[in-house]
Each structure stands twice: as C-alpha cells, then as structure tokens.
Design a protein around this motif. Structure first.
Motif, PDB file in Angstrom:
ATOM      1  N   PHE A  39      -2.631 -12.025  -1.365  1.00 58.70           N
ATOM      2  CA  PHE A  39      -2.719 -12.028  -3.005  1.00 58.70           C
ATOM      3  C   PHE A  39      -1.105 -12.179  -3.184  1.00 58.70           C
ATOM      4  O   PHE A  39      -0.121 -11.455  -2.500  1.00 58.70           O
ATOM      5  CB  PHE A  39      -3.223 -10.977  -3.483  1.00 58.70           C
ATOM      6  CG  PHE A  39      -3.252 -11.090  -4.980  1.00 58.70           C
ATOM      7  CD1 PHE A  39      -4.386 -11.686  -5.527  1.00 58.70           C
ATOM      8  CD2 PHE A  39      -2.417 -10.522  -5.639  1.00 58.70           C
ATOM      9  CE1 PHE A  39      -4.525 -11.607  -6.962  1.00 58.70           C
ATOM     10  CE2 PHE A  39      -2.544 -10.607  -6.952  1.00 58.70           C
ATOM     11  CZ  PHE A  39      -3.530 -11.212  -7.885  1.00 58.70           C
ATOM     12  N   GLY A  85      -5.365 -15.592  -4.183  1.00 59.41           N
ATOM     13  CA  GLY A  85      -5.063 -15.244  -5.533  1.00 59.41           C
ATOM     14  C   GLY A  85      -3.881 -14.942  -6.012  1.00 59.41           C
ATOM     15  O   GLY A  85      -2.787 -14.684  -4.777  1.00 59.41           O
ATOM     16  N   SER A  86      -3.327 -14.766  -7.193  1.00 61.86           N
ATOM     17  CA  SER A  86      -2.015 -14.299  -7.787  1.00 61.86           C
ATOM     18  C   SER A  86      -1.983 -13.873  -8.941  1.00 61.86           C
ATOM     19  O   SER A  86      -2.862 -13.920  -9.789  1.00 61.86           O
ATOM     20  CB  SER A  86      -1.238 -15.619  -7.529  1.00 61.86           C
ATOM     21  OG  SER A  86      -1.557 -16.568  -8.374  1.00 61.86           O
ATOM     22  N   ALA A  87      -0.943 -12.997  -9.201  1.00 60.51           N
ATOM     23  CA  ALA A  87      -0.307 -12.713 -10.567  1.00 60.51           C
ATOM     24  C   ALA A  87       0.775 -12.698 -10.845  1.00 60.51           C
ATOM     25  O   ALA A  87       1.667 -12.044 -10.005  1.00 60.51           O
ATOM     26  CB  ALA A  87      -0.963 -11.121 -10.664  1.00 60.51           C
ATOM     27  N   ARG A 114      -3.830  -4.495 -11.696  1.00 67.92           N
ATOM     28  CA  ARG A 114      -4.205  -5.717 -11.845  1.00 67.92           C
ATOM     29  C   ARG A 114      -4.316  -6.566 -10.542  1.00 67.92           C
ATOM     30  O   ARG A 114      -5.073  -7.309 -10.261  1.00 67.92           O
ATOM     31  CB  ARG A 114      -3.554  -6.328 -13.087  1.00 67.92           C
ATOM     32  CG  ARG A 114      -3.809  -7.956 -13.105  1.00 67.92           C
ATOM     33  CD  ARG A 114      -2.900  -8.203 -14.271  1.00 67.92           C
ATOM     34  NE  ARG A 114      -2.768  -9.931 -14.170  1.00 67.92           N
ATOM     35  CZ  ARG A 114      -2.042 -10.862 -14.661  1.00 67.92           C
ATOM     36  NH1 ARG A 114      -1.107 -10.193 -15.434  1.00 67.92           N
ATOM     37  NH2 ARG A 114      -2.047 -12.097 -14.538  1.00 67.92           N
ATOM     38  N   CYS A 115      -2.981  -6.445  -9.969  1.00 64.94           N
ATOM     39  CA  CYS A 115      -2.820  -7.216  -8.840  1.00 64.94           C
ATOM     40  C   CYS A 115      -3.862  -6.824  -7.673  1.00 64.94           C
ATOM     41  O   CYS A 115      -4.281  -7.400  -6.745  1.00 64.94           O
ATOM     42  CB  CYS A 115      -1.366  -7.032  -8.409  1.00 64.94           C
ATOM     43  SG  CYS A 115      -0.406  -7.785  -9.415  1.00 64.94           S
ATOM     44  N   GLY A 171      -7.227  -7.897  -7.994  1.00 65.98           N
ATOM     45  CA  GLY A 171      -7.342  -9.179  -7.712  1.00 65.98           C
ATOM     46  C   GLY A 171      -7.210  -9.545  -6.088  1.00 65.98           C
ATOM     47  O   GLY A 171      -7.864 -10.426  -5.656  1.00 65.98           O
ATOM     48  N   ARG A 196     -10.812  -8.194  -5.013  1.00 64.57           N
ATOM     49  CA  ARG A 196     -11.706  -9.276  -5.313  1.00 64.57           C
ATOM     50  C   ARG A 196     -11.732 -10.442  -4.585  1.00 64.57           C
ATOM     51  O   ARG A 196     -12.786 -11.358  -3.996  1.00 64.57           O
ATOM     52  CB  ARG A 196     -11.287  -9.609  -6.743  1.00 64.57           C
ATOM     53  CG  ARG A 196     -12.677 -10.422  -7.498  1.00 64.57           C
ATOM     54  CD  ARG A 196     -12.510 -10.234  -9.122  1.00 64.57           C
ATOM     55  NE  ARG A 196     -11.339 -10.866  -9.459  1.00 64.57           N
ATOM     56  CZ  ARG A 196     -10.223 -10.107 -10.206  1.00 64.57           C
ATOM     57  NH1 ARG A 196     -10.567  -8.544 -10.144  1.00 64.57           N
ATOM     58  NH2 ARG A 196      -9.099 -10.449 -10.552  1.00 64.57           N
ATOM     59  N   GLY A 197     -10.284 -11.038  -4.064  1.00 63.56           N
ATOM     60  CA  GLY A 197     -10.265 -12.232  -3.331  1.00 63.56           C
ATOM     61  C   GLY A 197     -10.244 -11.938  -1.789  1.00 63.56           C
ATOM     62  O   GLY A 197     -10.101 -13.091  -1.014  1.00 63.56           O
TER      63      GLY A 197
END
Length: 348
Positions: A250, A274-276, A291-292, A295, A298-299
């Motif tokens: 991520f 994923g990315s933020a 949040r990161c 994510g 989740r990924g």
C-alpha cells in the motif's frame, strides 16, 4: 490560491495571476529590477510546473558531484512548510536542528540528512542566506533549490528540470493548469534536464516541446528511480538491511506528483493494492495513518511504502511494516552534463 476552486473562480483568478507573472518577468528581463549577486558561483535548479519534477534529487546529485571534485557546496532553499521564525536559518557544517522537518521543512531536512557536513541557508531571501554563508565560507559554490522563479538572485548556471509526465507546451498557467509561468520562460535556462530515459515517449515529446521554443539549448536526461526499499527503522538509523519478503504493498505519500511515485514502485515489480496520497509537504498524522492502515489491511497489503520525503516527517511510525523508497539519480550523459557544470563554474 487553491487549484481546487470551482472553474469560474479559477478562470477569474488566472487573468490577474498571469498578468502579474508576465509583468514581473518583463521587469527583470529589461533590467528594471537590479539583480543581487553573491561572491561565489550560483547554480540554480528549478522547473516551470507546480509539484514534483525531481528538483531536490538533482540538487543532491549536484552537491555530491561538487564534493567529489573538492568544491564546497552550500545549499540555499526556501524551506517550504517550515514553522517558526522566518529569519534566515544558517546551518554550519555538523549542525542539524532537533526537529529539522519542522524547523527547516521536509525537503531541506532530507538534504540535511544526506549532507550533514555542508553549509545550508534556509530563507525566502536566498541572497541574505547566501551572504551570511559567504562571510564564513568565501569559497562556497551555492546550489539554489527551486530557484528558477527566484529571479532577484543572479545565477551562473540556470538548470531547468522538465517532468514529461506533466503537460508542457499545451499546459496552462495556474490555476487553470500547472504552469508557474508561461512555457516560453524556459528560454531563460542555460540547460534543460528531462527527467526520463532519453528515448522514452515522454522524453521525446518533452524534447520536441523544448526545441519548439528554445532551439538548440543543451538538453540532458536523468533517470530518477527507486534504488532500494529500506525498512523504516534501519532507514532512520542509517544501518543496512534488506527489506522483508512481501507480495503486495500500500502506498502512502504527500507529493506533488504521486502518479510518478506509483509508477516507480510498480516498475520494481511490486503489486500495489491501494494508496493514500496527500497534498505536497503534508505531514501524516494519526488519522491519516489510521486511514492508510485500514486501506492496507483491506487490500491485503503486506507493507506500506513511503518516500524519503515522507519518512523524514515521521516521529511515531505506525504499527505496520513500513518501507522507505530511496531515490537514485542516473545521468546517461553524465560526463557531458558535469562538463557543462564545470565550465559554468570556470566562467563565474
């Protein structure tokens, strides 16, 4: 001025901004505004567009090259994002602030981390900072980070970095586009560095755009890539350690051009799950990391990858495997490029 403003407001702001930029450039070009000079040679590295184009890695490359040739480089930078007094901050060799990312800004902190034994001046007034350094180190060669629009200071070599992932000739002035000034402004440069392999499609387009307004100006190419992925604890202490085995990552970064970062990671064969991405120079706080990590989980990512510019701002790392992408700079025409730098210094 916010590039996220509604289109009518951005269109209304573009006219006054463009007029102010053109009038300012015209005043300097006609000599109506006198330039300030430093007693030593000045090399400026800058660009035409907002966001990341690879300026700071090129500054680091030049500083290293100067050190290897027995010169005394001194970096002058604005210190964007720093907090506290705005007076010039002068860092003699061996002196580093307690919280450099806060006191001098993230990019300056990154340069200080790599070059703790050089002089650095952090100030919006680069002449004042350079003059203070020259009083103590009169043989300095000044390297001006993000200096193309800092026209009040004379420079002996003006290097313009072009990022082919951003529009060039077809671009528009901020806030309707990402240009800081009209594209024709690149005619002021002494040489251009295209941040891409020489024969890549983007580099070919960039070269054609440069030639359309600047004729036979010298153009070189640099390749900025991720040289290594280093676990954050080892990066922090400067110790060597290979990254752990992982399948997917991520990405978390606060950059001007996050798309380039993602492309660079994927070129390593890493599967990005994923990315933020955050605004340039942003410092990730607890909510951002939450949040990161959400994510990443989740990924089904095994690690989070950040840039060095982000890592230098981390004081409390997240409870998750964290890798730092360390940048490497290569010049296919290194001899010719450094030859141009040496000749400029000899003329100064």
């Amino acid at each position: 001025m916010d590039a996220t403003l509604p289109s009518p407001l951005r269109a209304a702001a573009a006219g006054p901004y463009g007029l102010a930029v053109r009038l300012r450039n015209h005043a300097y070009s006609r000599g109506w505004v006198p330039l300030k000079h430093l007693p030593g040679p000045v090399i400026s590295v800058g660009n035409l567009t907002l966001g990341g184009s690879g300026k700071t890695p090129l500054v680091a490359f030049l500083v290293q090259a100067l050190l290897e040739r027995g010169r005394r480089p001194a970096v002058l930078t604005r210190g964007y994002g720093r907090r506290g007094p705005r007076d010039p901050r002068i860092l003699p060799p061996g002196v580093t602030p307690v919280r450099p990312e806060i006191e001098i800004g993230d990019e300056a902190a990154l340069l200080r981390r790599r070059f703790p034994r050089i002089w650095m001046g952090i100030s919006a007034d680069r002449h004042a900072a350079g003059s203070a350094i020259a009083a103590e180190a009169p043989d300095s060669v000044f390297v001006l980070d993000d200096g193309f629009q800092h026209r009040r200071l004379h420079r002996d070599l003006d290097i313009l970095v072009v990022d082919p992932t951003r529009p060039l000739a077809e671009n528009r002035l901020f806030p309707l586009g990402t240009l800081r000034e009209p594209f024709a402004g690149l005619q002021r440069a002494h040489l251009v560095v295209v941040n891409a392999p020489p024969h890549s499609p983007g580099a070919v387009r960039a070269l054609a755009a440069v030639r359309s307004v600047a004729g036979d100006m010298p153009v070189f190419h640099c390749i900025q890539r991720i040289g290594s992925l280093v676990p954050y604890p080892e990066w922090r202490t400067g110790s060597a350690s290979p990254p752990p085995a992982f399948r997917a990552a991520f990405l978390a970064a606060a950059l001007g051009n996050p798309g380039r970062f993602r492309d660079d990671v994927e070129r390593l064969g890493v599967q990005v799950r994923g990315s933020a991405f955050f605004r340039d120079h942003h410092r990730l706080g607890p909510r951002d990391w939450a949040r990161c990590l959400a994510g990443a989980r989740r990924g089904a990512a095994d690690v989070v990858i950040v840039t060095e510019k982000d890592a230098v701002k981390i004081s409390a790392p997240p409870d998750f495997p964290l890798l730092v992408a360390c940048q490497a700079v290569e010049f296919p025409e290194e001899g010719a490029f450094l030859g141009a730098v040496v000749r400029a210094l000899a003329r100064a």
